[in-house]
Design a protein around this motif. Structure first.
Motif, PDB file in Angstrom:
ATOM      1  N   LEU A   1       1.349 -38.010   1.736  1.00  0.00           N
ATOM      2  CA  LEU A   1       2.090 -39.253   1.937  1.00  0.00           C
ATOM      3  C   LEU A   1       1.112 -40.369   2.257  1.00  0.00           C
ATOM      4  CD1 LEU A   1       5.004 -37.959   4.220  1.00  0.00           C
ATOM      5  CD2 LEU A   1       4.842 -37.892   1.732  1.00  0.00           C
ATOM      6  N   ARG A   2       0.999 -41.338   1.388  1.00  0.00           N
ATOM      7  CA  ARG A   2       0.038 -42.419   1.622  1.00  0.00           C
ATOM      8  C   ARG A   2       0.445 -43.218   2.860  1.00  0.00           C
ATOM      9  NH1 ARG A   2       0.955 -44.769  -4.139  1.00  0.00           N
ATOM     10  NH2 ARG A   2       1.981 -42.772  -4.381  1.00  0.00           N
ATOM     11  N   GLY A   3      -0.566 -43.524   3.688  1.00  0.00           N
ATOM     12  CA  GLY A   3      -0.329 -44.262   4.921  1.00  0.00           C
ATOM     13  C   GLY A   3       0.153 -43.426   6.081  1.00  0.00           C
ATOM     14  N   PHE A   4       0.452 -42.154   5.857  1.00  0.00           N
ATOM     15  CA  PHE A   4       1.010 -41.285   6.899  1.00  0.00           C
ATOM     16  C   PHE A   4      -0.128 -40.706   7.737  1.00  0.00           C
ATOM     17  CE2 PHE A   4       2.689 -37.170   8.404  1.00  0.00           C
ATOM     18  CZ  PHE A   4       3.861 -37.586   9.014  1.00  0.00           C
ATOM     19  N   ARG A   5       0.086 -40.618   9.050  1.00  0.00           N
ATOM     20  CA  ARG A   5      -0.923 -40.080   9.959  1.00  0.00           C
ATOM     21  C   ARG A   5      -0.260 -39.175  10.986  1.00  0.00           C
ATOM     22  NH1 ARG A   5      -5.558 -43.411  10.035  1.00  0.00           N
ATOM     23  NH2 ARG A   5      -5.981 -43.959   7.864  1.00  0.00           N
ATOM     24  N   SER A   6      -0.588 -37.897  10.943  1.00  0.00           N
ATOM     25  CA  SER A   6      -0.102 -36.944  11.937  1.00  0.00           C
ATOM     26  C   SER A   6      -1.246 -36.039  12.347  1.00  0.00           C
ATOM     27  CB  SER A   6       1.055 -36.105  11.380  1.00  0.00           C
ATOM     28  OG  SER A   6       1.395 -35.056  12.273  1.00  0.00           O
ATOM     29  N   THR A   7      -1.372 -35.793  13.643  1.00  0.00           N
ATOM     30  CA  THR A   7      -2.444 -34.929  14.140  1.00  0.00           C
ATOM     31  C   THR A   7      -2.044 -33.463  14.131  1.00  0.00           C
ATOM     32  OG1 THR A   7      -3.192 -36.728  15.584  1.00  0.00           O
ATOM     33  CG2 THR A   7      -3.981 -34.513  16.091  1.00  0.00           C
ATOM     34  N   LEU A   8      -0.789 -33.163  14.469  1.00  0.00           N
ATOM     35  CA  LEU A   8      -0.371 -31.774  14.656  1.00  0.00           C
ATOM     36  C   LEU A   8       0.270 -31.153  13.427  1.00  0.00           C
ATOM     37  CD1 LEU A   8       1.174 -32.068  18.229  1.00  0.00           C
ATOM     38  CD2 LEU A   8      -1.060 -31.136  17.604  1.00  0.00           C
ATOM     39  N   LEU A   9       0.683 -31.963  12.473  1.00  0.00           N
ATOM     40  CA  LEU A   9       1.383 -31.422  11.311  1.00  0.00           C
ATOM     41  C   LEU A   9       0.367 -30.789  10.365  1.00  0.00           C
ATOM     42  CD1 LEU A   9       4.266 -31.215  10.318  1.00  0.00           C
ATOM     43  CD2 LEU A   9       3.902 -33.304   8.988  1.00  0.00           C
ATOM     44  N   ARG A  10       0.247 -29.454  10.445  1.00  0.00           N
ATOM     45  CA  ARG A  10      -0.726 -28.706   9.663  1.00  0.00           C
ATOM     46  C   ARG A  10      -0.091 -27.423   9.134  1.00  0.00           C
ATOM     47  NH1 ARG A  10      -2.867 -32.896  10.418  1.00  0.00           N
ATOM     48  NH2 ARG A  10      -5.049 -33.337  10.948  1.00  0.00           N
ATOM     49  N   GLY A  11      -0.652 -26.886   8.035  1.00  0.00           N
ATOM     50  CA  GLY A  11      -0.159 -25.652   7.453  1.00  0.00           C
ATOM     51  C   GLY A  11      -1.148 -25.095   6.457  1.00  0.00           C
ATOM     52  N   SER A  12      -0.763 -24.024   5.784  1.00  0.00           N
ATOM     53  CA  SER A  12      -1.653 -23.391   4.806  1.00  0.00           C
ATOM     54  C   SER A  12      -1.089 -23.421   3.391  1.00  0.00           C
ATOM     55  CB  SER A  12      -1.915 -21.933   5.201  1.00  0.00           C
ATOM     56  OG  SER A  12      -0.708 -21.197   5.227  1.00  0.00           O
TER      57      SER A  12
ATOM     58  N   PHE B   1     -16.354 -55.056  -3.651  1.00  0.00           N
ATOM     59  CA  PHE B   1     -15.150 -54.671  -2.911  1.00  0.00           C
ATOM     60  C   PHE B   1     -13.954 -55.227  -3.681  1.00  0.00           C
ATOM     61  CE2 PHE B   1     -16.995 -58.508  -1.305  1.00  0.00           C
ATOM     62  CZ  PHE B   1     -15.962 -59.390  -1.098  1.00  0.00           C
ATOM     63  N   SER B   2     -13.696 -54.668  -4.868  1.00  0.00           N
ATOM     64  CA  SER B   2     -12.842 -55.322  -5.846  1.00  0.00           C
ATOM     65  C   SER B   2     -11.363 -55.253  -5.515  1.00  0.00           C
ATOM     66  CB  SER B   2     -13.077 -54.712  -7.231  1.00  0.00           C
ATOM     67  OG  SER B   2     -12.888 -53.316  -7.181  1.00  0.00           O
ATOM     68  N   THR B   3     -10.889 -54.189  -4.856  1.00  0.00           N
ATOM     69  CA  THR B   3      -9.455 -53.992  -4.671  1.00  0.00           C
ATOM     70  C   THR B   3      -9.067 -54.116  -3.208  1.00  0.00           C
ATOM     71  OG1 THR B   3      -9.366 -52.510  -6.572  1.00  0.00           O
ATOM     72  CG2 THR B   3      -7.540 -52.404  -5.030  1.00  0.00           C
ATOM     73  N   ILE B   4      -7.999 -54.864  -2.965  1.00  0.00           N
ATOM     74  CA  ILE B   4      -7.403 -54.952  -1.635  1.00  0.00           C
ATOM     75  C   ILE B   4      -5.906 -54.752  -1.810  1.00  0.00           C
ATOM     76  CG2 ILE B   4      -7.053 -56.357   0.423  1.00  0.00           C
ATOM     77  CD1 ILE B   4      -9.526 -57.969  -0.360  1.00  0.00           C
ATOM     78  N   GLN B   5      -5.345 -53.778  -1.113  1.00  0.00           N
ATOM     79  CA  GLN B   5      -3.909 -53.524  -1.225  1.00  0.00           C
ATOM     80  C   GLN B   5      -3.294 -53.468   0.160  1.00  0.00           C
ATOM     81  OE1 GLN B   5      -2.550 -50.455  -3.923  1.00  0.00           O
ATOM     82  NE2 GLN B   5      -0.850 -49.903  -2.579  1.00  0.00           N
TER      83      GLN B   5
ATOM     84  N   PHE C   1      -0.204 -50.889   6.268  1.00  0.00           N
ATOM     85  CA  PHE C   1      -1.596 -50.449   6.171  1.00  0.00           C
ATOM     86  C   PHE C   1      -2.239 -51.083   4.940  1.00  0.00           C
ATOM     87  CE2 PHE C   1       0.976 -47.501   3.799  1.00  0.00           C
ATOM     88  CZ  PHE C   1       0.249 -47.209   2.652  1.00  0.00           C
ATOM     89  N   ASN C   2      -3.551 -51.113   4.937  1.00  0.00           N
ATOM     90  CA  ASN C   2      -4.286 -51.661   3.810  1.00  0.00           C
ATOM     91  C   ASN C   2      -5.287 -50.619   3.307  1.00  0.00           C
ATOM     92  OD1 ASN C   2      -5.737 -52.498   6.420  1.00  0.00           O
ATOM     93  ND2 ASN C   2      -7.333 -52.791   4.888  1.00  0.00           N
ATOM     94  N   THR C   3      -5.626 -50.690   2.034  1.00  0.00           N
ATOM     95  CA  THR C   3      -6.577 -49.775   1.426  1.00  0.00           C
ATOM     96  C   THR C   3      -7.391 -50.527   0.393  1.00  0.00           C
ATOM     97  OG1 THR C   3      -6.820 -47.675   0.224  1.00  0.00           O
ATOM     98  CG2 THR C   3      -4.942 -49.050  -0.337  1.00  0.00           C
ATOM     99  N   SER C   4      -8.541 -49.963   0.023  1.00  0.00           N
ATOM    100  CA  SER C   4      -9.433 -50.633  -0.936  1.00  0.00           C
ATOM    101  C   SER C   4      -9.781 -49.735  -2.114  1.00  0.00           C
ATOM    102  CB  SER C   4     -10.724 -51.072  -0.232  1.00  0.00           C
ATOM    103  OG  SER C   4     -11.408 -49.955   0.321  1.00  0.00           O
ATOM    104  N   ARG C   5      -9.020 -48.667  -2.336  1.00  0.00           N
ATOM    105  CA  ARG C   5      -9.290 -47.808  -3.482  1.00  0.00           C
ATOM    106  C   ARG C   5      -7.984 -47.285  -4.050  1.00  0.00           C
ATOM    107  NH1 ARG C   5     -11.879 -42.403  -0.595  1.00  0.00           N
ATOM    108  NH2 ARG C   5     -10.135 -41.928   0.787  1.00  0.00           N
ATOM    109  N   PRO C   6      -7.959 -46.957  -5.341  1.00  0.00           N
ATOM    110  CA  PRO C   6      -6.708 -46.488  -5.961  1.00  0.00           C
ATOM    111  C   PRO C   6      -6.324 -45.115  -5.433  1.00  0.00           C
ATOM    112  CG  PRO C   6      -8.531 -46.319  -7.509  1.00  0.00           C
ATOM    113  CD  PRO C   6      -9.056 -47.074  -6.318  1.00  0.00           C
TER     114      PRO C   6
END
Length: 631
Positions: A509-520, A583-587, A608-613
């Protein structure tokens, strides 16, 4: 350029509101424009295109003596004519110059262009305004010798099949070259010789970024130079300061790359990273199968790494648990490509048979568990590769020529690991293929499996499936639409407890941040629609983005990740791109996550912002033998 975090958070919303106000003004301008007087004997049946009407209304608004009019006149470019681009008929690139195969190269002329105001498709264009001229004055043009070193043909030598088009592609894929064309002078061509003209256009290689939060004093600065003194050396450094949530208030990193040393196509990479929870020192010399005709590839490297890894979380955990890991690794590999015999003098077969051998030695200085052992790993691979390329635009760039890789890659890998605690074997296999058609789009698929075997027990195995599809380009005048669909699945089999998957950012999930959500075990589906507009803002072209992400995640004890409901993410964004800058892309994106982990405080809305596709092509070049990735 330094900006506060508050500025970055508010800018996307401000841009959206500004666009809405702008559309309202345009609509009002359309309604306020009086109808043209029509001749009683003549009727104009030609309807003006929507984007032409919008641009004409904006032009009229910019001529008004209002704040909005002055703003539009300052930031919008109205005389941006469409640039005619040649060679985008989606034929195989090799067919462009096949009639010149094995002719003697009599002369090679070079034309190197600076970033702003020029065009490789129209050499009469030149910079007009002050900003273009000022930017070019700060840029040092790429050295002619550096361009010559990229060419796969030489003066006074026969022109091998694919040499012209492969050289053009290699120039375009260079980080400091924006676009390139290699032209045969048809007027001076004879039956046995040719004159070649090489045209390149640079990227403005000096760039950087930064941020500053005045309330906390926390900030970051990054500087990069992709073409130092026009010699292709790439330098990048970053520094973070004012960190209050880490043991040390600062972090630093530096990277240095020397590309194509002495026309050997050997690249040197050096890295020094000193962060709170990750430290790295590494040196690597590498030569890849950069072209279809490349016979030898390989690498020699050494690194020292210390990092903090996350331990397997339990359902009761409210904070993450970590352990330290440290190791030193020496790595060397060699590959050899064999071409199949062809009885057609003017045709170069694309298929290759490749053999690879790799030796890796890993010594651990810090071990969190017995899952990590000092070891020596010897691996060998047998591969079959077919590489083809097409040309297109509006994929990851905003109109520049892009090379689309298609073909097939099959590989079988086997190896033996000798460790201080246990010995084991390794087996792996991978197959990938892609097709491209103008009336259908691009479809890529990959399946791979790899696992260690010890005492008839399969361990640290991973099965991976991936597919990427993008539609053909839909056009309405200067408005263009392209849609992307991306599916990925990763199944861990008897993995170590410390080896965990997440669904953060590029993993699900782009922009999503979770520390504990993990699996295999993980499955991710992503959709994105890009609408390219005809607007230009301070030289940055504008596209709007709509996306939807779905991700399933399960632990190793569960047989399938689909037992639970997927985590979801929906969003919209604005993407600005200036093809001429490093630094061509800003989203900027606004996303919404309706389902969140119950034991973590995560916001449902995030800017959130990102600089790569988010997406990228997988080339069909053979790489070093290795253990299947699990991340």
């Amino acid at each position: 350029m330094f900006c506060s975090h508050h500025f970055f958070r508010c800018l996307p919303l401000a841009c959206l509101i500004g666009l809405l106000l702008l559309l309202v003004e345009v609509c009002q301008a359309q309604q306020a424009t009086p109808p043209l007087q029509q001749d009683s004997t003549l009727t104009d049946t030609t309807k003006q295109k929507f984007d032409d009407r919008v641009m004409e209304n904006l032009r009229q608004m910019s001529e008004r003596k209002t704040i909005m009019g002055k703003l539009l006149k300052a930031v919008l470019v109205f005389d941006r004519g469409g640039e005619e681009v040649y060679g985008l008929d989606a034929e195989l690139i090799e067919k462009e110059y096949e009639k010149h195969t094995y002719k003697i190269v009599r002369r090679i002329d070079f034309m190197g262009m600076k970033p702003f105001g020029y065009s490789v498709h129209d050499t009469t264009k030149a910079p007009k305004n002050f900003f273009e001229k000022a930017g070019n004055s700060l840029h040092m043009r790429t050295g002619r010798g550096l361009i010559r070193n990229k060419l796969l043909f030489e003066k006074d030598a026969p022109l091998e099949p694919l040499a012209l088009v492969e050289s053009e592609r290699l120039l375009r894929q260079t980080r400091y070259i924006l676009d390139a064309r290699i032209i045969v002078n048809e007027e001076t061509t004879t039956e046995d010789s040719v004159d070649v003209f090489v045209i390149t256009r640079d990227i403005f290689s000096l760039g950087g970024s930064g941020s500053l939060d005045p309330s906390s004093g926390r900030g970051r600065i990054t500087l990069r130079e992709l073409n130092f003194l026009g010699q292709g050396h790439q330098v990048e450094g970053s520094y973070r300061f004012g960190i209050t949530t880490r043991p040390r208030p600062w972090e630093a990193a530096g990277y240095y790359t020397i590309e194509n040393i002495g026309r050997t196509y050997i690249t040197a990479d050096m890295a020094y990273v000193d962060k709170n929870f990750y430290k790295e020192k590494s040196v690597l010399l590498r030569r890849e199968f950069f072209s279809t005709n490349t016979r030898y590839a390989g690498a020699l490297g050494v690194n020292w790494i210390e990092q903090r890894i996350m331990l397997a979380p339990t359902s009761e955990d409210t904070i993450a648990r970590y352990a330290n890991l440290g190791y030193n690794q020496q790595d060397v590999w060699l590959g050899r490509s064999f071409r199949f015999k062809s009885y057609n003098l003017g045709y170069e077969p694309r298929s290759r048979l490749i053999l690879g051998l790799r030796f890796t030695r890993t010594d651990y200085s810090i071990k969190p568990s017995d899952s990590f052992q000092d070891n020596t790993l010897v691996m060998g691979s047998l591969g079959y590769s077919i590489r083809k390329y097409y040309k297109d635009r509006y994929l990851f760039g905003f109109g520049r020529t892009e090379d689309i890789p298609t073909g097939t890659l099959l590989s079988l890998t086997t190896g033996y690991e000798e460790g201080d605690l246990r010995d084991r074997k390794y087996f792996g296999a991978s197959v990938s293929m892609a097709k491209y058609q103008t009336d259908f789009g691009y479809l890529y698929g990959k399946a791979s499996y790899g696992s260690f075997v010890r005492d008839s027990q399969w361990e640290q195995g991973v099965l991976q499936l991936e597919t990427l599809y993008f539609t053909k380009l839909s056009e309405w005048g200067n408005w263009k639409l392209r849609q992307f669909f991306w599916g990925r699945g990763t199944w861990g089999i008897n993995r170590n407890p410390e080896e965990l998957l997440s669904i953060n950012d590029e993993s699900g999930l782009r922009g999503f941040r979770s520390t504990l959500l993990r699996g295999s075990r993980r499955v991710a589906l992503n959709y994105e629609a890009n609408l390219y507009t005809p607007f230009s803002l301070f030289g940055f072209k504008l596209a709007t983005v709509v996306f939807a992400d779905f991700a399933w995640l399960s632990s190793q004890s569960e047989s399938s990740p689909f037992k639970g409901a997927p985590y979801r993410g929906y969003g919209v964004g604005l993407r600005f791109r200036n093809e001429y800058l490093s630094f061509s892309t800003i989203q900027f994106s606004l996303s919404y996550y309706p389902q969140l982990p119950i034991n973590e405080e995560i916001k449902a809305f995030r800017i959130f912002n990102t600089s790569r596709p988010y997406y990228d092509f997988q080339d069909f070049q053979f790489t070093r033998p290795g253990v299947a990735d699990f991340y």
